[in-house]
Write a protein that holds these residues in place. Structure first.
Motif, PDB file in Angstrom:
ATOM      1  N   GLU A  18      48.087  34.844  52.989  1.00 28.52           N
ATOM      2  CA  GLU A  18      48.510  33.454  53.148  1.00 28.52           C
ATOM      3  C   GLU A  18      47.403  32.533  52.663  1.00 28.52           C
ATOM      4  OE1 GLU A  18      50.349  31.881  56.958  1.00 28.52           O
ATOM      5  OE2 GLU A  18      48.384  30.885  57.036  1.00 28.52           O
ATOM      6  N   ASP A  63      61.333  30.116  50.379  1.00 29.06           N
ATOM      7  CA  ASP A  63      60.934  30.269  51.780  1.00 29.06           C
ATOM      8  C   ASP A  63      59.469  30.649  51.955  1.00 29.06           C
ATOM      9  OD1 ASP A  63      64.122  31.720  52.820  1.00 29.06           O
ATOM     10  OD2 ASP A  63      63.485  29.660  52.444  1.00 29.06           O
ATOM     11  N   GLN A  64      58.825  31.051  50.876  1.00 30.89           N
ATOM     12  CA  GLN A  64      57.406  31.389  50.971  1.00 30.89           C
ATOM     13  C   GLN A  64      56.519  30.146  51.030  1.00 30.89           C
ATOM     14  OE1 GLN A  64      56.029  34.496  51.320  1.00 30.89           O
ATOM     15  NE2 GLN A  64      58.169  35.066  51.578  1.00 30.89           N
ATOM     16  N   SER A  66      55.705  26.140  52.293  1.00 33.13           N
ATOM     17  CA  SER A  66      55.978  25.111  53.295  1.00 33.13           C
ATOM     18  C   SER A  66      54.950  24.005  53.135  1.00 33.13           C
ATOM     19  CB  SER A  66      55.943  25.685  54.719  1.00 33.13           C
ATOM     20  OG  SER A  66      54.661  26.187  55.030  1.00 33.13           O
ATOM     21  N   LYS A  78      51.382  25.436  52.105  1.00 38.65           N
ATOM     22  CA  LYS A  78      51.117  26.804  52.545  1.00 38.65           C
ATOM     23  C   LYS A  78      51.988  27.761  51.750  1.00 38.65           C
ATOM     24  CE  LYS A  78      51.032  27.855  57.010  1.00 38.65           C
ATOM     25  NZ  LYS A  78      51.533  28.221  58.361  1.00 38.65           N
ATOM     26  N   ARG A  80      53.010  31.628  52.154  1.00 42.30           N
ATOM     27  CA  ARG A  80      52.900  32.612  53.240  1.00 42.30           C
ATOM     28  C   ARG A  80      52.396  33.970  52.750  1.00 42.30           C
ATOM     29  NH1 ARG A  80      57.373  29.922  54.597  1.00 42.30           N
ATOM     30  NH2 ARG A  80      57.240  28.700  56.507  1.00 42.30           N
ATOM     31  N   SER A  81      52.938  34.454  51.688  1.00 40.28           N
ATOM     32  CA  SER A  81      52.594  35.779  51.191  1.00 40.28           C
ATOM     33  C   SER A  81      52.486  35.676  49.671  1.00 40.28           C
ATOM     34  CB  SER A  81      53.662  36.793  51.602  1.00 40.28           C
ATOM     35  OG  SER A  81      53.371  38.074  51.077  1.00 40.28           O
ATOM     36  N   THR A  82      51.276  35.490  49.194  1.00 33.97           N
ATOM     37  CA  THR A  82      51.096  35.167  47.786  1.00 33.97           C
ATOM     38  C   THR A  82      51.462  36.320  46.874  1.00 33.97           C
ATOM     39  OG1 THR A  82      48.755  35.741  48.075  1.00 33.97           O
ATOM     40  CG2 THR A  82      49.343  33.398  48.128  1.00 33.97           C
TER      41      THR A  82
END
Lengths: 114, 113
Positions: A18, A63-64, A66, A78, A80-82
């Motif tokens: 993240e 959705d990754q 925000s 942000k 979340r999971s690059t």
């Protein structure tokens, strides 16, 4: 002259981690934006934010991603999971109604995902 | 949807030559139009803008006129310098919804001494 600032200037992260990119918009501005530029390509709109909610987002902004305005000065993005394909320059911008919504861009954060 | 199309580069000119970079747009409503410049390794700098039809934006010898009838905003400079070497982006900002900025693909300019 007031300016938009971004930190860090360069972020290196491993795939799956993240990351949070930070921006301080111009203090009296009300509209905030994130854009990205993959190396050698054009600048792409990600998201716009007004009155503490997203106004518009592109199909890239899944959705990754925000965004948040956690206090009166910061505006964060942000991931979340690059993924490797998230490697790009990320630009923050801000604007206000009184200047015809002209957007002021920060210097960018270069994100490198390894 | 809204879009910006600009001429492909790279454009290579000799110092003091005349520069034109073509830009056309498609938009609903009445967008504001911009040219941004990006020097190597740097961020985006606003070069000039025009907010309504027939406005002419100008800065540092560059100029562009908002032409609603041809939906164009071509960038011109009468005499380029080596220091003008950069990537130039034409862009529009919508005046509805999220007020996002839509960029063209960029045109790289090389100016030789």
């Amino acid at each position: 002259e007031p300016e938009v600032t971004q930190t860090p200037s360069h972020q290196v992260t491993q795939m799956g981690q993240e990351v949070i990119l930070r921006c301080v918009p111009i203090s009296n501005h009300l509209y905030f934006y994130w854009y990205r530029q993959i190396l050698g390509q054009k600048v792409e709109f990600l998201v716009s934010f007004y009155n503490n909610e997203i106004s518009e987002k592109s199909e890239i902004f899944d959705d990754q991603f925000s965004v948040e305005r956690p206090d009166g000065s910061n505006f964060t993005l942000k991931i979340r999971s690059t993924k490797l394909e998230d490697s790009a320059m990320y630009f923050c911008a801000s604007s206000d109604r009184d200047r015809g919504y002209e957007q002021y861009f920060g210097p960018g954060t270069r994100l490198t995902v390894t | 949807g809204d879009s910006v199309t600009q001429m492909e580069g790279p454009v290579t000119l000799s110092e003091e030559a005349f520069l034109t970079i073509n830009c056309t747009y498609t938009a609903t409503g009445y967008p504001s139009l911009f040219w941004y410049v990006q020097y190597p390794g740097e961020g985006l700098q606003l070069l000039l803008k025009a907010t309504k039809a027939d406005d002419k934006g100008s800065n540092k010898g560059f100029e562009a006129t908002y032409r609603k009838e041809t939906t164009s905003f071509h960038l011109e400079k009468g005499s380029v310098q080596v220091s003008d070497s950069a990537v130039y982006f034409c862009a529009l900002t919508t005046n509805t919804g999220g007020f996002k900025t839509i960029f063209g693909a960029g045109t790289r300019l090389f100016v030789k001494a």
